[in-house]
Design a protein around this motif. Structure first.
Motif, mmCIF file in Angstrom:
data_model
loop_
_atom_site.group_PDB
_atom_site.id
_atom_site.type_symbol
_atom_site.label_atom_id
_atom_site.label_comp_id
_atom_site.label_asym_id
_atom_site.label_seq_id
_atom_site.Cartn_x
_atom_site.Cartn_y
_atom_site.Cartn_z
ATOM 1 N N ARG A 9 31.297 33.260 44.949
ATOM 2 C CA ARG A 9 32.275 34.432 45.467
ATOM 3 C C ARG A 9 32.626 33.640 46.764
ATOM 4 N NH1 ARG A 9 29.187 39.546 46.674
ATOM 5 N NH2 ARG A 9 30.479 39.708 48.328
ATOM 6 N N LEU A 10 34.096 33.543 46.776
ATOM 7 C CA LEU A 10 34.516 32.678 48.106
ATOM 8 C C LEU A 10 35.187 33.764 49.069
ATOM 9 C CD1 LEU A 10 36.309 29.965 46.338
ATOM 10 C CD2 LEU A 10 34.226 29.737 47.367
ATOM 11 N N GLY A 11 35.009 35.061 48.902
ATOM 12 C CA GLY A 11 35.409 36.131 49.913
ATOM 13 C C GLY A 11 34.556 36.252 51.063
ATOM 14 N N PRO A 12 34.529 37.502 51.576
ATOM 15 C CA PRO A 12 33.796 37.711 52.843
ATOM 16 C C PRO A 12 32.300 37.780 52.298
ATOM 17 C CG PRO A 12 35.786 39.051 52.704
ATOM 18 C CD PRO A 12 35.625 38.243 51.357
ATOM 19 N N VAL A 13 31.450 37.495 53.117
ATOM 20 C CA VAL A 13 29.866 37.628 52.798
ATOM 21 C C VAL A 13 29.464 39.022 52.645
ATOM 22 C CG1 VAL A 13 29.414 35.279 53.461
ATOM 23 C CG2 VAL A 13 29.117 37.241 55.143
ATOM 24 N N PRO A 14 28.640 39.681 51.727
ATOM 25 C CA PRO A 14 28.183 40.924 52.044
ATOM 26 C C PRO A 14 27.755 41.269 53.269
ATOM 27 C CG PRO A 14 27.225 39.843 50.014
ATOM 28 C CD PRO A 14 27.948 38.784 50.890
ATOM 29 N N GLY A 15 28.250 42.648 53.469
ATOM 30 C CA GLY A 15 27.917 43.224 54.949
ATOM 31 C C GLY A 15 28.672 42.860 56.093
ATOM 32 N N SER A 16 29.964 42.132 55.919
ATOM 33 C CA SER A 16 31.035 41.673 56.754
ATOM 34 C C SER A 16 31.645 42.758 57.142
ATOM 35 C CB SER A 16 31.989 40.655 56.190
ATOM 36 O OG SER A 16 31.377 39.547 55.672
ATOM 37 N N LYS A 17 31.809 42.886 58.421
ATOM 38 C CA LYS A 17 32.785 44.102 59.114
ATOM 39 C C LYS A 17 33.978 43.544 59.274
ATOM 40 C CE LYS A 17 28.722 46.391 61.507
ATOM 41 N NZ LYS A 17 27.705 45.533 60.739
ATOM 42 N N ILE A 18 35.079 44.495 58.485
ATOM 43 C CA ILE A 18 36.336 44.239 58.416
ATOM 44 C C ILE A 18 37.172 45.284 58.754
ATOM 45 C CG2 ILE A 18 38.314 43.550 56.672
ATOM 46 C CD1 ILE A 18 35.934 42.039 55.068
ATOM 47 N N ARG A 34 39.162 46.210 47.872
ATOM 48 C CA ARG A 34 38.550 45.206 47.206
ATOM 49 C C ARG A 34 37.723 44.449 48.224
ATOM 50 N NH1 ARG A 34 39.453 45.596 42.032
ATOM 51 N NH2 ARG A 34 41.682 45.488 41.388
ATOM 52 N N ALA A 35 37.854 44.681 49.551
ATOM 53 C CA ALA A 35 37.046 44.422 50.488
ATOM 54 C C ALA A 35 35.770 45.038 50.432
ATOM 55 C CB ALA A 35 37.460 44.605 51.997
ATOM 56 N N LEU A 36 35.810 46.409 50.005
ATOM 57 C CA LEU A 36 34.361 46.991 49.843
ATOM 58 C C LEU A 36 33.855 46.689 48.449
ATOM 59 C CD1 LEU A 36 35.550 50.917 49.879
ATOM 60 C CD2 LEU A 36 34.035 49.723 51.422
ATOM 61 N N GLU A 37 34.543 46.096 47.513
ATOM 62 C CA GLU A 37 33.941 45.385 46.309
ATOM 63 C C GLU A 37 33.132 44.239 46.633
ATOM 64 O OE1 GLU A 37 36.704 45.167 43.381
ATOM 65 O OE2 GLU A 37 37.215 47.197 43.282
ATOM 66 N N THR A 38 33.557 43.656 47.742
ATOM 67 C CA THR A 38 32.617 42.402 48.234
ATOM 68 C C THR A 38 31.520 42.609 48.702
ATOM 69 O OG1 THR A 38 33.687 42.065 50.393
ATOM 70 C CG2 THR A 38 34.847 41.243 48.312
ATOM 71 N N GLY A 39 31.158 43.978 49.258
ATOM 72 C CA GLY A 39 30.143 44.343 49.978
ATOM 73 C C GLY A 39 30.286 44.544 51.326
ATOM 74 N N ALA A 40 31.636 44.573 51.841
ATOM 75 C CA ALA A 40 32.136 44.485 53.219
ATOM 76 C C ALA A 40 31.986 46.027 53.567
ATOM 77 C CB ALA A 40 33.353 43.809 53.484
ATOM 78 N N GLU A 41 31.912 46.050 54.790
ATOM 79 C CA GLU A 41 32.168 47.448 55.658
ATOM 80 C C GLU A 41 33.639 47.440 56.061
ATOM 81 O OE1 GLU A 41 29.041 49.264 58.274
ATOM 82 O OE2 GLU A 41 27.836 47.455 57.772
#
Length: 266
Positions: A9-18, A34-41
Motif C-alpha cells: 500500500r503505497l499511499g498514506p499510512v493509516p492514521g495520517s491526518k490529511i 479515497r483517503a478515508l479508505e487508506t485509514g487516514a483522517e
C-alpha cells in the motif's frame, strides 16, 4: 532514518491526518473518500457554497474557507491547528476553470479572478498550513494542469495560473527541503463538473455531458489527442496524489507528475 515503505500500500499510512483544500469539488471529494479508505483522517476545506451544494462526505469534517481572502485562510488554518495540532499532508485542489476566450476579448477582472483562486490561493494556503505540517515526513501536493506546459489558444489565463503553480511548487520544495516534500499532480482532461463549466467554487453548471459541452466534433478531436482514448476520471488523479502523500514517494520533491492519458508527452 527513512520512513519504511509499505509496498502493498503505497499511499498514506493509516492514521495520517490529511487536509484537502477544495474538498467538495469533483477531484477533491474523490480524494477525501479515497483517503478515508487508506485509514487516514480527513478535513475538507471549501467555500460554504461548495460545501452546501456538494453535501456532507461521510467520515469527513468540512470547514469553510475562501482561498482569496487572507483572513479566511488564516482562520481556517487556525481551526485545523486547534483540531489536530499537526497534519501529515495537504492537497490544494481548489481552482476556477475557464472557457475558451481570445486574448482581446478576455476581461481583466476575469484574469484577476483566475489568478487569485488558482495561484494566489495556493500561495496563501501553503503559507498558512506549512507551520502545522509534520517535519521529516510531511507532504504538500498541488494540482496543476497539462495546459501549464501545453497551453491551447483561448486559455491564456488558466494556463498561466497553472504554470505559476508548477514554478511555485519548485521554489517552495527547495525552501522546505529536506523537512517537507512538495510536488504537483497535473491532470489532463478530467470528467468532472469543472470540465463542463463548473467554476470550481461550488457553482456547478447544469448537468451536461462533456460531449454536449464541447460539441460532437470538438469532443471527438479531444479524444483523438489522448493516447489512451478517454478522458480521466477523478480516481485517475486521486491515485498519484495519494501516492505522493505516502512513504512510497519519500524521495520525490519538486516534481510534476503528468496524468493525462498520453495527451502530453514531456
Amino acid at each position: 532514518m527513512h520512513e519504511k515503505i509499505d509496498f502493498p500500500r503505497l499511499g498514506p499510512v493509516p492514521g495520517s491526518k490529511i487536509v484537502v483544500v477544495g474538498g467538495h469539488g469533483g477531484i477533491g471529494a474523490a480524494l477525501c473518500r479515497r483517503a478515508l479508505e487508506t485509514g487516514a483522517e480527513v478535513l475538507a476545506l471549501d467555500t460554504p457554497t461548495a460545501i452546501a451544494e456538494g453535501g456532507p462526505i461521510p467520515g469527513v469534517t468540512s470547514l469553510p474557507i475562501d482561498v482569496t481572502d487572507p483572513g479566511s485562510v488564516t482562520a481556517a488554518a487556525a481551526e485545523v491547528g486547534e483540531r489536530w495540532g499537526e497534519i501529515d499532508s495537504f492537497a490544494y485542489v481548489s481552482g476556477i476553470g475557464d472557457q475558451d476566450t481570445s486574448l482581446m476579448d478576455y476581461p481583466v477582472e476575469r484574469w484577476d479572478q483566475v489568478q487569485s483562486v488558482n495561484l494566489r490561493g495556493a500561495f496563501l494556503v501553503t503559507k498558512a498550513l506549512v507551520p502545522a505540517i509534520t517535519r521529516g515526513t510531511g507532504s504538500i501536493v498541488l494540482i496543476g494542469s497539462t495546459v501549464a506546459v501545453q497551453p491551447p489558444p483561448g486559455l491564456a489565463a488558466y494556463s498561466a495560473s497553472k504554470a505559476g503553480v508548477v514554478a511555485f511548487a519548485k521554489a517552495v520544495a527547495k525552501e522546505l527541503a529536506p523537512d517537507i516534500r512538495v510536488n504537483v499532480v497535473s491532470p489532463g482532461i478530467t470528467e468532472t463538473p469543472f470540465l463542463v463549466g463548473g467554476s470550481g467554487q461550488g457553482h456547478a453548471h447544469q448537468e451536461v455531458s462533456a460531449e454536449q459541452w464541447f460539441g460532437e466534433e470538438a469532443y471527438r478531436k479531444r479524444l483523438q489527442m489522448i493516447l489512451l482514448g478517454r478522458f480521466a476520471e477523478p480516481d485517475d488523479i486521486v491515485a498519484p496524489t495519494l501516492f505522493l502523500m505516502g512513504p512510497g514517494a519519500r524521495y520525490m520533491t519538486g516534481q510534476t507528475i503528468h496524468v493525462n492519458g498520453g495527451l502530453y508527452l514531456p
